[in-house]
Scaffold this active site. Structure first.
Site, mmCIF file in Angstrom:
data_model
loop_
_atom_site.group_PDB
_atom_site.id
_atom_site.type_symbol
_atom_site.label_atom_id
_atom_site.label_comp_id
_atom_site.label_asym_id
_atom_site.label_seq_id
_atom_site.Cartn_x
_atom_site.Cartn_y
_atom_site.Cartn_z
ATOM 1 N N ASP A 77 -4.271 -1.762 7.655
ATOM 2 C CA ASP A 77 -3.875 -0.582 8.415
ATOM 3 C C ASP A 77 -5.028 -0.246 9.366
ATOM 4 O OD1 ASP A 77 -2.520 1.753 9.062
ATOM 5 O OD2 ASP A 77 -3.123 2.831 7.273
ATOM 6 N N ARG A 81 6.807 0.529 -5.898
ATOM 7 C CA ARG A 81 6.202 -0.812 -5.786
ATOM 8 C C ARG A 81 7.204 -1.900 -6.173
ATOM 9 N NH1 ARG A 81 0.640 -0.446 -5.161
ATOM 10 N NH2 ARG A 81 -0.398 1.212 -6.310
ATOM 11 N N GLU A 126 -4.317 -9.446 0.703
ATOM 12 C CA GLU A 126 -4.096 -7.997 0.710
ATOM 13 C C GLU A 126 -2.643 -7.732 1.112
ATOM 14 O OE1 GLU A 126 -4.506 -5.222 -0.344
ATOM 15 O OE2 GLU A 126 -6.099 -4.124 0.674
ATOM 16 N N ASP A 127 -2.097 -6.620 0.636
ATOM 17 C CA ASP A 127 -0.699 -6.327 0.978
ATOM 18 C C ASP A 127 -0.551 -5.907 2.439
ATOM 19 O OD1 ASP A 127 -2.024 -3.912 0.560
ATOM 20 O OD2 ASP A 127 -0.683 -3.186 -1.000
ATOM 21 N N PHE A 158 5.315 4.381 7.576
ATOM 22 C CA PHE A 158 4.990 4.117 6.174
ATOM 23 C C PHE A 158 6.091 3.295 5.516
ATOM 24 C CE2 PHE A 158 3.452 4.906 1.922
ATOM 25 C CZ PHE A 158 2.090 4.867 2.137
HETATM 26 P P1 IMP Z 1 -6.927 0.410 5.537
HETATM 27 O O1 IMP Z 1 -8.319 0.509 5.021
HETATM 28 O O2 IMP Z 1 -6.567 1.625 6.366
HETATM 29 O O3 IMP Z 1 -6.617 -0.867 6.262
HETATM 30 O O4 IMP Z 1 -6.037 0.572 4.261
HETATM 31 C C1 IMP Z 1 -5.185 -0.357 3.746
HETATM 32 C C2 IMP Z 1 -4.552 0.264 2.520
HETATM 33 O O5 IMP Z 1 -3.783 1.433 2.882
HETATM 34 C C3 IMP Z 1 -3.555 -0.678 1.897
HETATM 35 O O6 IMP Z 1 -4.146 -1.499 0.921
HETATM 36 C C4 IMP Z 1 -2.538 0.257 1.299
HETATM 37 O O7 IMP Z 1 -2.926 0.641 0.001
HETATM 38 C C5 IMP Z 1 -2.585 1.501 2.166
HETATM 39 N N1 IMP Z 1 -1.443 1.562 3.120
HETATM 40 C C6 IMP Z 1 -1.525 1.592 4.471
HETATM 41 N N2 IMP Z 1 -0.310 1.664 5.035
HETATM 42 C C7 IMP Z 1 0.574 1.677 4.015
HETATM 43 C C8 IMP Z 1 2.034 1.725 3.962
HETATM 44 O O8 IMP Z 1 2.771 1.769 4.962
HETATM 45 N N3 IMP Z 1 2.571 1.700 2.704
HETATM 46 C C9 IMP Z 1 1.818 1.650 1.574
HETATM 47 N N4 IMP Z 1 0.474 1.608 1.589
HETATM 48 C C10 IMP Z 1 -0.149 1.611 2.794
#
Ligand code: IMP
Length: 178
Positions: A105, A167, A101-102, A154
């Site tokens: 969060d 991206r 995963e990238d 962000f």
């Molecule tokens: P989570 O379910 O809150 O952990 O969401 C993770 C997803 O939120 C990632 O796969 C990203 O698509 C998005 N995301 C969270 N923080 C960022 C950021 O700083 N930049 C871009 N996408 C983010």
């Protein structure tokens, strides 16, 4: 609201160095049968994944598959709902799986997805993330391999987007609200 690019948080050189180290760690930890299925979460992780797998040794049996998901649920739901837009092409039953995963969060997307994948009975299930925004975690997720821990701001680039934009940047940068 309008956004513009801020300063570089991670340069392309530091990303490349860390990706190489992660691939080495994964190869070292890999089981006796030397095989792994790398599951990339579309779209952001595709950029990281393609660099990561190309740093893995030639004698490793590396398979690549992708999923596209959206998570519905909240921090109080132990097994939330994951809506699958694009599913894996192959079965992961009995396989050593690493979800790539990238960014993690709140952790909700990954924790829901891991529950779903566990139900498909892989031999092992690990997680590799490029970025960890650990301050924002709402649910515990075991991250086995982490590129960088970053502050709660962000970021975009190297696969990460802001409303679909940026991206394609080689470096990872902060986004500033104008
Ligand atoms: P989570 O379910 O809150 O952990 O969401 C993770 C997803 O939120 C990632 O796969 C990203 O698509 C998005 N995301 C969270 N923080 C960022 C950021 O700083 N930049 C871009 N996408 C983010």
């Amino acid at each position: 609201m309008a956004y513009k690019l801020g300063e570089v948080i991670l340069s392309r050189e530091s990303i490349a160095r860390r990706v190489h180290e992660l691939a080495e760690d994964i190869a070292r930890d890999n089981g006796k049968d030397n095989s792994v299925v790398i599951v990339g979460i579309l779209t952001g992780a595709a950029f990281f994944l393609t660099d990561l797998v190309r740093e893995m040794p030639e004698d490793m049996d590396v398979r690549v598959d992708f999923m596209s998901v959206a998570s519905y649920g909240d921090s109080t739901t132990s097994s939330g709902v994951v809506r699958i837009f694009h599913d894996l092409k192959s079965s992961i039953e009995g396989k050593n799986v690493i979800v790539v995963e990238d960014i993690v969060d709140t952790g909700l997307t990954l924790s829901h997805l891991l529950e779903l994948l566990k139900g498909r009975h892989p031999a092992s299930l690990k997680v590799c993330v490029l970025l960890d925004k650990y301050e924002r975690r709402k649910t515990e997720v075991k991250v086995d391999y982490c590129g960088f821990r970053i502050p709660d701001k962000f970021v975009v680039g190297y696969g990460l987007d802001c409303a679909g934009k940026w991206r394609h940047l080689k470096d990872i940068k902060y986004v500033i609200e104008e």
